[in-house]
Design an enzyme around this catalytic site. Structure first.
Site, PDB file in Angstrom:
ATOM      1  N   HIS A 243       0.826  -1.203   0.000  1.00 35.52           N
ATOM      2  CA  HIS A 243       0.000   0.000   0.000  1.00 35.52           C
ATOM      3  C   HIS A 243       0.865   1.259   0.000  1.00 35.52           C
ATOM      4  CE1 HIS A 243      -4.114  -1.691   0.835  1.00 35.52           C
ATOM      5  NE2 HIS A 243      -3.347  -2.747   1.032  1.00 35.52           N
TER       6      HIS A 243
ATOM      7  N   ASP B  11      -5.466   6.166   2.114  1.00 40.08           N
ATOM      8  CA  ASP B  11      -5.674   4.811   1.614  1.00 40.08           C
ATOM      9  C   ASP B  11      -7.142   4.420   1.750  1.00 40.08           C
ATOM     10  OD1 ASP B  11      -5.756   1.734   1.812  1.00 40.08           O
ATOM     11  OD2 ASP B  11      -3.689   2.093   1.188  1.00 40.08           O
TER      12      ASP B  11
ATOM     13  N   HIS C 253       2.132 -14.131  -7.498  1.00 38.72           N
ATOM     14  CA  HIS C 253       0.841 -14.293  -6.837  1.00 38.72           C
ATOM     15  C   HIS C 253      -0.214 -13.386  -7.448  1.00 38.72           C
ATOM     16  CE1 HIS C 253       2.389 -10.653  -5.188  1.00 38.72           C
ATOM     17  NE2 HIS C 253       1.485 -10.513  -4.261  1.00 38.72           N
TER      18      HIS C 253
ATOM     19  N   ASN D  21       0.365  -4.588  -7.438  1.00 35.51           N
ATOM     20  CA  ASN D  21       1.651  -3.923  -7.665  1.00 35.51           C
ATOM     21  C   ASN D  21       2.568  -4.772  -8.532  1.00 35.51           C
ATOM     22  OD1 ASN D  21       0.964  -1.693  -6.145  1.00 35.51           O
ATOM     23  ND2 ASN D  21       1.913  -2.440  -4.281  1.00 35.51           N
ATOM     24  N   SER D  22       2.685  -6.053  -8.202  1.00 34.02           N
ATOM     25  CA  SER D  22       3.549  -6.940  -8.983  1.00 34.02           C
ATOM     26  C   SER D  22       3.059  -7.057 -10.420  1.00 34.02           C
ATOM     27  CB  SER D  22       3.603  -8.329  -8.335  1.00 34.02           C
ATOM     28  OG  SER D  22       4.333  -8.290  -7.125  1.00 34.02           O
TER      29      SER D  22
ATOM     30  N   GLU E 106       3.934  -3.830 -12.238  1.00 31.24           N
ATOM     31  CA  GLU E 106       5.379  -3.727 -12.460  1.00 31.24           C
ATOM     32  C   GLU E 106       5.832  -4.625 -13.604  1.00 31.24           C
ATOM     33  OE1 GLU E 106       6.357  -2.629  -7.784  1.00 31.24           O
ATOM     34  OE2 GLU E 106       7.007  -4.553  -8.594  1.00 31.24           O
TER      35      GLU E 106
END
Length: 451
Positions: free
Chosen positions: A17, A108, A345, A349-350, A353
Site C-alpha cells: 500500500h 488509503d 501471486h 503492484n507486482s 510492475e
C-alpha cells in the site's frame, strides 16, 4: 502558488500500500507540490526513505495493553481511524502554524469513512485505491448485494458491467483469518465515495478502458498509473529508480551479480508478495519442485517464515539452478536482461510492475484481488498463463513446470513476450509528458491549486 500547495498522504502501513502511494507523492513533489507522508512511528524508524522532497510525520498505532488487538476488522479500523483523526488534527495545525496549510489529504481506501474524516478536519479528501478498477467494480457490486463472495454453490460464471465474463475461480478469494468481517470492510470502501473530492487508481486508461469508464460514471475517479519509479518508464524524474519506501532490506549485490552471470531471457523470477504466503507445506513443495523440474534457472523470493517449509532435498538440488533469497529489489530484477518470466501471486503492484517492464507471467493467485488480476493477465491482456489448481486446492509440480516452459519457449512464449512488450510501450506512453496519466495528474494539480 504551486509551491504553497500542500498534500498530505495517509498510507495503510503495508509495503504493497505504501509503495504506489510513495510513487504518486514523488511525482507530485517533482511537479512542485509540497508533500508530507504520515507513517506509523514503528515503521518510519525501521524503514529506508530515499527521497529528500518528501517530508514525514509519525502516528502511533499502539493498542492499549488492557484492550488487546480488536477482533473484528471494523473494530480494528475504528480504533485506527480514531488515532489517525486525533493525531491528524494536531499535524494539520502544526503545518498551518509553520506556514504550509494542507490543501488535500490523500488517504488509503482501507481506512473507514476517509472522506468524512477529511471534511471534519476542514480539508479536502481523496481516497487512494491500491487495486485495479476491475476489482473496484467487483467489490462495489458485491457491496450492493449483486454478487456474493465467496460465491453461492452452483454458480459457474458472473456477468458484471464493464467486466469480462468471470468464472467461479476468477472471483476474489477472502480468507478471513483473524478478521471474520474482512469482506464487509472491503465493501465499505465505497460507502462515502460520493462525497470524495478526487479518487485515485493506480492504473492507466488503455489498460482498463471500459472498467475505468464505468467507475467514472459512478464517482470522480482519476487514473494516475502505472505508479513505478520514473527511470523504468518515462524517465522524467532524474535518478528515480527506487521505491522510496522499503520495509525490507534486500541483498541487491548478490541478486544482480547472480543474474549478470546468466544468459538473456534464461531466468524465472518467482515471488509471491511481501506478506506471509498461504502456502501449506504440500503447496510449497509442489511450487519448489515445479521450478526445479522446469530446468530453467530461477531466483525465488521466500520470506523468512516460509523458508522452513522447503525440504533439505530440494535445497540441495536447487543449488546449481536456483538462488533463494528472503527479499530482493523486484524492479531491478524484473528489468534485468536475464529475466524471461515472472511467477507471481498476481498482487496488483507486482502485476503492474511486470506489465510495465514487458515481462510475461506465470500466474499463481492466492487471495483477495489476485484471481481477478490473473484473469486479466491471461485472457484480457494475454501476457501470461495460469497454473491450474488440483481438486485439493494445491498446484502440481508438473503443471508448474509446464506453465513455465510455455512462457519461456515456443510459439506461446513468443506471443506472450510480444504482447508484454506492447503493454510496456503503452505503460510508458501513459506516464510520459502529455500521456494520459501525466495529463490526469497535471489537471488534478491545476484544479487543486485553483480551488
Amino acid at each position: 502558488m504551486l509551491s504553497k500547495t500542500h498534500i498530505m498522504f495517509i498510507p495503510f502501513p503495508a509495503q504493497g500500500h505504501m509503495s504506489p502511494m510513495m510513487q504518486f507523492a514523488k511525482r507530485l513533489a517533482w511537479k512542485g507540490v509540497r508533500i508530507t507522508i504520515v507513517l506509523p512511528a514503528q515503521i518510519r524508524d525501521s524503514m529506508q526513505i530515499t527521497n529528500s522532497l518528501i517530508n514525514t510525520e509519525c502516528i502511533s498505532f499502539d493498542f492499549d495493553k488492557d484492550d488487546g488487538m480488536p477482533y473484528s476488522m471494523q473494530a480494528y479500523m475504528g480504533v485506527v481511524k480514531l488515532k489517525v483523526t486525533n493525531k491528524l488534527s494536531d499535524l494539520l495545525e502544526k503545518q498551518k502554524t509553520n506556514g504550509y496549510p494542507v490543501n488535500l489529504l490523500v488517504v488509503d481506501s482501507l481506512y473507514p469513512s476517509r472522506v468524512e474524516m477529511c471534511h471534519q478536519l476542514g480539508v479536502k479528501g481523496a481516497p487512494f485505491f491500491t487495486h485495479s478498477c476491475a476489482v473496484g467494480a467487483i467489490y462495489y457490486n458485491a457491496h450492493l448485494g449483486k454478487l456474493k463472495i465467496p460465491p453461492e454453490e452452483g454458480l459457474t460464471s458472473v456477468s458484471l458491467p464493464s467486466i469480462p465474463l468471470l468464472g467461479r475461480d476468477d472471483l476474489p478469494i477472502i480468507r478471513t483469518g483473524t478478521f471474520p468481517d474482512l469482506f464487509e470492510h472491503l465493501g465499505n470502501q465505497f460507502s462515502d465515495l460520493d462525497k470524495a473530492d478526487w479518487i485515485f487508481f493506480n492504473t492507466f486508461d488503455k489498460l482498463e478502458n471500459e472498467e475505468a469508464k464505468w467507475l467514472s460514471s459512478q464517482w470522480p475517479i482519476t487514473s494516475i498509473g502505472p505508479l513505478i519509479p520514473s527511470m523504468y518508464l518515462d524517465k522524467q524524474l532524474p535518478n528515480d529508480k527506487g521505491n522510496g519506501i522499503n520495509l525490507y532490506k534486500a541483498d541487491v549485490g548478490s541478486c544482480i551479480k547472480w543474474l549478470d552471470a546468466k544468459d538473456p531471457g534464461s531466468v524465472v523470477y518467482a515471488s509471491f508478495g511481501s506478506v506471509k504466503h498461504n502456502f501449506g507445506d504440500d503447496y510449497m513443495d509442489e511450487v519448489a519442485w515445479g521450478l526445479l523440474h522446469s530446468k530453467y534457472n530461477f531466483i525465488w523470493v521466500v520470506i523468512e517464515p516460509e523458508r522452513t517449509k522447503l525440504s533439505s532435498d530440494f535445497l540441495a538440488e536447487a543449488e546449481e539452478k536456483g538462488l533463494i533469497v528472503s527479499w530482493c529489489p523486484q524492479l531491478e530484477v524484473l528489468s534485468h536482461k536475464s529475466i524471461g518470466s515472472f511467477m507471481t501471486h498476481c498482487g496488483w503492484n507486482s502485476t503492474v510492475e511486470a506489465l510495465s517492464l514487458g515481462v510475461p507471467m506465470v500466474a499463481v493467485p492466492q487471495q483477495f484481488d489476485q484471481p481477478v488480476n490473473a484473469k486479466y493477465i491471461v485472457d484480457v491482456w494475454q501476457i501470461g498463463v495460469r497454473v491450474p489448481i488440483g481438486e485439493d486446492g494445491v498446484v502440481l509440480r508438473g503443471e508448474v513446470a509446464n506453465c513455465i516452459k510455455d512462457v519461456m519457449e515456443g510459439e506461446i512464449g513468443d506471443e506472450l513476450r510480444g504482447n508484454a512488450l506492447k503493454w510496456k510501450g503503452l505503460a510508458v506512453e501513459a506516464m510520459e509528458k502529455g500521456g494520459s496519466s501525466d495529463k490526469n495528474i497535471d489537471e488534478f494539480i491545476s484544479k487543486l491549486v485553483s480551488s
